[in-house]
Design an enzyme around this catalytic site. Structure first.
Site, mmCIF file in Angstrom:
data_model
loop_
_atom_site.group_PDB
_atom_site.id
_atom_site.type_symbol
_atom_site.label_atom_id
_atom_site.label_comp_id
_atom_site.label_asym_id
_atom_site.label_seq_id
_atom_site.Cartn_x
_atom_site.Cartn_y
_atom_site.Cartn_z
ATOM 1 N N ALA A 75 0.815 -1.220 0.000
ATOM 2 C CA ALA A 75 0.000 0.000 0.000
ATOM 3 C C ALA A 75 0.847 1.267 0.000
ATOM 4 O O ALA A 75 0.423 2.290 -0.546
ATOM 5 C CB ALA A 75 -0.948 -0.008 1.192
ATOM 6 N N ASN A 155 -6.305 3.104 10.308
ATOM 7 C CA ASN A 155 -5.531 2.014 10.889
ATOM 8 C C ASN A 155 -5.407 2.090 12.402
ATOM 9 O O ASN A 155 -5.024 1.118 13.039
ATOM 10 C CB ASN A 155 -4.135 1.975 10.255
ATOM 11 C CG ASN A 155 -3.487 3.332 10.161
ATOM 12 O OD1 ASN A 155 -4.040 4.262 9.576
ATOM 13 N ND2 ASN A 155 -2.336 3.466 10.764
ATOM 14 N N HIS A 205 -0.522 -8.035 3.198
ATOM 15 C CA HIS A 205 -0.240 -8.471 4.577
ATOM 16 C C HIS A 205 -1.243 -7.969 5.602
ATOM 17 O O HIS A 205 -1.174 -8.346 6.775
ATOM 18 C CB HIS A 205 1.197 -8.120 4.985
ATOM 19 C CG HIS A 205 1.446 -6.686 5.314
ATOM 20 N ND1 HIS A 205 1.483 -6.239 6.613
ATOM 21 C CD2 HIS A 205 1.689 -5.604 4.540
ATOM 22 C CE1 HIS A 205 1.764 -4.937 6.620
ATOM 23 N NE2 HIS A 205 1.888 -4.533 5.362
ATOM 24 N N THR A 244 10.047 -7.027 -12.766
ATOM 25 C CA THR A 244 9.558 -8.399 -12.845
ATOM 26 C C THR A 244 8.558 -8.664 -11.737
ATOM 27 O O THR A 244 8.826 -8.353 -10.566
ATOM 28 C CB THR A 244 10.744 -9.378 -12.722
ATOM 29 O OG1 THR A 244 11.646 -9.109 -13.789
ATOM 30 C CG2 THR A 244 10.276 -10.825 -12.780
ATOM 31 N N CYS A 330 -1.190 11.022 26.105
ATOM 32 C CA CYS A 330 -0.841 12.080 27.024
ATOM 33 C C CYS A 330 0.345 12.840 26.488
ATOM 34 O O CYS A 330 1.390 12.277 26.213
ATOM 35 C CB CYS A 330 -0.461 11.447 28.346
ATOM 36 S SG CYS A 330 0.166 12.633 29.505
HETATM 37 C C1 PLP Z 1 -0.383 -0.782 6.547
HETATM 38 C C2 PLP Z 1 -0.928 0.423 5.892
HETATM 39 C C3 PLP Z 1 -0.280 1.023 4.818
HETATM 40 C C4 PLP Z 1 1.060 0.555 4.310
HETATM 41 O O1 PLP Z 1 0.971 -0.678 3.686
HETATM 42 P P1 PLP Z 1 2.309 -1.491 3.320
HETATM 43 O O2 PLP Z 1 1.835 -2.574 2.443
HETATM 44 O O3 PLP Z 1 2.832 -1.977 4.626
HETATM 45 O O4 PLP Z 1 3.232 -0.548 2.635
HETATM 46 C C5 PLP Z 1 -0.873 2.118 4.234
HETATM 47 N N1 PLP Z 1 -2.036 2.595 4.676
HETATM 48 C C6 PLP Z 1 -2.682 2.055 5.716
HETATM 49 C C7 PLP Z 1 -3.995 2.623 6.151
HETATM 50 C C8 PLP Z 1 -2.153 0.949 6.363
HETATM 51 O O5 PLP Z 1 -2.797 0.429 7.392
#
Ligand code: PLP
Length: 406
Positions: A75, A155, A205, A244, A330
């Site tokens: 991501a 997140n 992941h 690749t 805090c």
């Molecule tokens: C984990 C996460 C990412 C980053 O993803 P990666 O595959 O670890 O680079 C980006 N945005 C959010 C909201 C995430 O939770």
């Protein structure tokens, strides 16, 4: 539960590879090791076929078509490609992008990079539950705006933004809509067409696939969307991402997507029940506050709470048998509060209670529940947190305790 290791409740940080996903991936490391770009022989065709299948599975998870999926390393890369790629491609048309204070760093820092290259960036704030204000979004869009980037689900506090409403506004104003769905994909239903999403980032992941494999959805239909590519080379992935292909990773990303799609309704209901059980259990203590919204407007497997009258660092140390993410809410604690907690105002009250010591106002804990989380584990977590909080609170001087304990 494995008594030798901490109980894992940090599924927002990462998830294990599902055994079914691993099984699907393994042959592509050794026997079926072909390069998906090799057009002249069966090794390449075999890899290409597996990649095509995975492209279909990832597309199906979000209501896209296979040709709209670009494989990336995750991501972070997808966010970089979406934001920089769109802004650079559309530079003649405009130079303004809109994002939100609670985004992932890979979104915020991509925007900062563009700002240093002369773009203008508006960072929208959020309310106390973490939602953006749609009127504020509407008002922020100008003739120079090319892109709005709003994450699907946060997140830390799990808040789910109103994607369809944002997509409708963006469409109406002729602005592209990118969403970082790293936490949402595979966890809540997503339909890019119905939600008016032009660009969507996801990563393996976070949904029981491998690390280092992700995708960017790039809308193709009417009209085809173009991006400035960020990695030049052999022209893979329609010229949008050279290099690749990580075939085992791509295969895992696809298999993981298929499993999520099959199990999503049942699994999200199960996790919501467990999450609500966790919250109800923690609320038997005083001074437990939920960060983010309650109910269906947050990810079903997410809980984020602040616990009053506790020192963040002490809580973190004492909770060693739980693998959770704990951060101090805090501002006098040794850990700075996260930019998300700051954005929702869940940091120190303006005037701390007289009983508060330095670093002693509230600690926050993020729980992320997952595919193998059981009721027994939730009850264990409730018990551990309750015991630790009681013990830490009882160590405070009686005059301090009188005000904040119940
Ligand atoms: C984990 C996460 C990412 C980053 O993803 P990666 O595959 O670890 O680079 C980006 N945005 C959010 C909201 C995430 O939770």
């Amino acid at each position: 539960m494995d008594p030798r290791r901490p109980l894992y409740l940090d599924y927002h940080a990462t998830t294990p590879v599902d055994p079914r996903v691993l099984d699907a991936m393994l042959p592509f490391f050794s026997e079926r090791f072909g390069n998906a770009a090799s057009r002249q022989h069966a090794y390449g065709w075999e890899a290409q076929k597996a990649v095509d299948d995975a492209r279909g599975e990832v597309a199906a998870l979000i209501g896209a078509s296979p040709g709209e999926i670009v494989f990336t390393s995750g991501a972070t890369e997808s966010n970089n490609l979406a934001i920089k790629g769109a802004a650079q491609w559309l530079r003649d048309r405009g130079d303004h992008i809109i994002t939100v204070a609670t985004e992932h760093k890979s979104v915020l820092d991509s925007c900062k990079r563009l700002e240093s290259e002369g773009c203008r960036v508006t960072v929208l704030g959020v309310n106390a539950e973490g939602f953006i204000d749609l009127d504020e979004l509407r008002a922020a869009i100008t003739d120079r705006t090319v892109l709005v980037s709003v994450m699907a689900a946060n997140n830390e506090i799990g808040v789910i933004q109103p994607l369809a409403a944002i997509g409708a506004i963006a469409r109406e104003r002729g602005v592209l809509f990118h969403t970082d769905a790293a936490q949402a994909a595979g966890k809540i239903p997503i339909d890019v067409a119905a939600m008016g999403v032009d660009l969507l980032s996801l990563t393996g992941h976070k949904y029981y696939g491998p690390k280092g494999a992700g995708a960017l959805y790039v809308r193709r239909a009417k009209p085809k969307l173009k991006l400035a590519c960020q990695i030049d080379g052999g022209g893979h992935e329609n010229g949008l991402r050279s290099g690749t292909l990580n075939v085992p990773g791509v295969v895992g990303l696809g298999r993981a997507a298929a499993i999520c799609r099959e199990t999503l309704p049942e699994e999200s209901a199960r996790l919501r029940r467990l999450r609500d059980r966790l919250l109800a259990g923690l609320r038997r203590m005083d001074g437990v506050r939920v960060n983010g919204p309650e109910g269906d407007r947050r990810l079903p497997h997410n809980l984020h709470v602040s616990v009053d009258a506790i020192e963040g660092e002490a809580l973190l140390m004492a909770l060693g048998d739980l693998a959770v993410s704990t951060g101090s809410a805090c501002s006098s604690g040794s850990q700075a509060p996260s930019h998300v907690l700051q954005a929702i105002g869940a940091v120190n009250p303006p005037s701390p209670p007289a009983s508060a010591r330095q670093g002693d106002v509230a600690a926050s804990i993020r729980f992320g529940l997952g595919r193998t989380t059981t009721e027994e584990e939730i009850d264990y977590a409730i018990d551990r947190v309750t015991t630790v909080v009681r013990s830490l609170r009882s160590r405070r001087r009686p005059d301090e305790r009188a005000k904040s304990d119940g």
